[in-house]
Motif scaffolding. Structure first.
Motif, short mmCIF file in Angstrom:
data_model
loop_
_atom_site.label_atom_id
_atom_site.label_comp_id
_atom_site.label_asym_id
_atom_site.label_seq_id
_atom_site.Cartn_x
_atom_site.Cartn_y
_atom_site.Cartn_z
N ILE A 14 -1.30 -38.85 18.09
CA ILE A 14 -2.15 -39.72 17.28
C ILE A 14 -3.36 -38.89 16.88
O ILE A 14 -3.97 -38.23 17.71
N ARG A 15 -3.70 -38.95 15.61
CA ARG A 15 -4.82 -38.16 15.11
C ARG A 15 -5.99 -39.08 14.74
O ARG A 15 -5.79 -40.24 14.41
N CYS A 16 -7.18 -38.51 14.79
CA CYS A 16 -8.39 -39.24 14.43
C CYS A 16 -8.31 -39.66 12.97
O CYS A 16 -7.92 -38.87 12.11
N GLY A 17 -8.69 -40.90 12.70
CA GLY A 17 -8.66 -41.41 11.34
C GLY A 17 -9.70 -40.79 10.43
O GLY A 17 -9.60 -40.90 9.21
N ALA A 18 -10.68 -40.08 11.00
CA ALA A 18 -11.72 -39.46 10.19
C ALA A 18 -11.50 -37.96 10.02
O ALA A 18 -11.48 -37.45 8.91
N CYS A 19 -11.34 -37.24 11.15
CA CYS A 19 -11.28 -35.77 11.08
C CYS A 19 -9.88 -35.21 11.31
O CYS A 19 -9.68 -34.01 11.21
N ARG A 20 -8.93 -36.05 11.64
CA ARG A 20 -7.53 -35.68 11.83
C ARG A 20 -7.26 -34.80 13.06
O ARG A 20 -6.20 -34.22 13.19
N GLN A 21 -8.22 -34.71 13.98
CA GLN A 21 -7.99 -33.96 15.22
C GLN A 21 -7.11 -34.80 16.14
O GLN A 21 -7.16 -36.03 16.10
#
Length: 69
Positions: A14-21
């Motif tokens: 699952i990746r961060c919705g803002a920075c995609r980390q």
């Protein structure tokens, strides 16, 4: 019997919705944002500032702020 199961194939990336980390902490995964991004976006309240070093000692100059001049 394997006491240390390193198989993490059951985890979905699952990746961060803002920075995609990638998100590894359960709290971040539940939010869909990393904690830093969630704070910046106002999703969660900002964390309180730290007023001491990690080892428990005072940071240089901090005690000066409390002294009367």
């Amino acid at each position: 019997m394997n006491l240390l199961n390193l198989d993490v194939s059951h985890l979905t990336l699952i990746r961060c919705g803002a920075c995609r980390q990638p998100l590894w902490k359960r709290e971040s995964r539940d939010l869909g944002f990393g904690l830093d991004c969630a704070e910046k976006l106002g999703i969660i309240p900002p964390s309180p500032p730290r007023f001491s070093r990690r080892d428990g000692g005072d940071c240089q100059g901090q005690t000066d702020l409390l002294e009367e001049t």
